[in-house]
Design a protein around this motif. Structure first.
Motif, short mmCIF file in Angstrom:
data_model
loop_
_atom_site.label_atom_id
_atom_site.label_comp_id
_atom_site.label_asym_id
_atom_site.label_seq_id
_atom_site.Cartn_x
_atom_site.Cartn_y
_atom_site.Cartn_z
N GLN A 146 -16.33 32.90 121.25
CA GLN A 146 -17.56 34.14 121.75
C GLN A 146 -17.54 34.09 123.37
O GLN A 146 -17.93 34.01 124.27
CB GLN A 146 -18.86 33.53 121.03
N ILE A 147 -16.67 33.11 123.92
CA ILE A 147 -16.52 32.54 125.71
C ILE A 147 -15.81 33.67 126.03
O ILE A 147 -14.81 33.93 125.58
CB ILE A 147 -15.93 31.59 126.02
N LYS A 148 -16.28 34.90 126.66
CA LYS A 148 -15.58 36.24 127.42
C LYS A 148 -15.69 36.50 128.69
O LYS A 148 -16.85 37.09 129.34
CB LYS A 148 -16.04 37.84 126.15
N PRO A 149 -14.77 36.24 129.03
CA PRO A 149 -14.83 36.02 130.75
C PRO A 149 -14.09 37.53 131.51
O PRO A 149 -14.22 38.54 130.31
CB PRO A 149 -13.56 35.77 131.60
N LEU A 150 -15.16 38.44 132.24
CA LEU A 150 -14.97 39.47 132.42
C LEU A 150 -14.14 39.95 133.09
O LEU A 150 -13.43 39.25 134.12
CB LEU A 150 -16.06 39.72 132.65
N THR A 151 -13.08 41.39 133.21
CA THR A 151 -12.52 41.42 134.39
C THR A 151 -12.83 42.10 135.46
O THR A 151 -14.47 41.67 135.85
CB THR A 151 -11.57 43.13 133.82
N GLN A 152 -12.25 41.58 136.59
CA GLN A 152 -12.72 41.88 138.25
C GLN A 152 -13.48 42.94 137.84
O GLN A 152 -14.77 43.37 138.79
CB GLN A 152 -11.95 41.42 138.96
N ALA A 153 -12.88 43.94 137.53
CA ALA A 153 -13.95 45.41 138.02
C ALA A 153 -14.74 45.31 136.88
O ALA A 153 -15.72 45.76 137.65
CB ALA A 153 -13.34 46.38 137.27
N ARG A 154 -14.97 44.99 135.71
CA ARG A 154 -16.17 45.42 134.93
C ARG A 154 -17.25 44.14 135.95
O ARG A 154 -18.43 43.77 136.41
CB ARG A 154 -15.94 44.46 133.79
#
Length: 157
Positions: free
Chosen positions: A29-37
């Motif tokens: 449940q730990i979700k790094p976001l993309t740089q763009a997001r």
């Protein structure tokens, strides 16, 4: 795609470090976001002009010192053997455990998770304590962790 695979996240080690490994169910449940997001979320909810908390300026809601509470200590709780988030935070932030939260290190580095996951693993998130801000989706409260071992709360616009 809004997420970066945790295995490809440059700071993955903070969640898999041998001294404080995050349980597998929480890791999912730990979700790094993309740089763009991350940049989009930062611009929408934190700042249109500043890349990180050290550079807030006039026009950023977080720049207004009057909205922030008196600094309180988080470092002592981080250093002790107790795993719980400091009680002073839990008495003020009453979010449901399934509330989506964003742990914002800086403009291009934001992690999405759930409040319950953050509460259980907050020490891992704070391996990097260079001014991250925690926001809850559809919540007005914000929590700003300072590198001097304190945090402050605010209600954002």
């Amino acid at each position: 795609m809004n997420y970066t695979e945790l295995d490809n996240y440059t700071r993955k080690w903070i969640f898999t470090h041998a001294s404080m490994p995050v349980p597998a169910a929480d890791l999912e449940q730990i979700k790094p976001l993309t740089q763009a997001r991350s940049a989009q979320l930062w611009q929408e909810h934190i700042s249109k002009q500043s890349p990180d908390a050290d550079h807030f300026e006039q026009g950023d809601w977080a720049f207004d010192a009057k909205i922030w509470s008196t600094p309180e200590d988080w470092q002592d709780a981080w250093d002790d053997d107790e795993l719980a988030l400091p009680e002073a935070i839990l008495t003020v932030i009453k979010w449901e455990d399934n509330t989506t939260v964003y742990f914002c290190y800086e403009k291009y580095n934001i992690i999405e998770t759930k409040w319950g996951v953050f509460k259980r693993n907050w020490k891992n998130f704070l391996f990097f304590d260079d001014g991250p801000i925690l926001l809850g989706r559809k919540q007005k409260q914000a929590l700003w962790f300072q590198s001097n071992g304190t945090y402050q709360l605010a209600s954002r616009p």
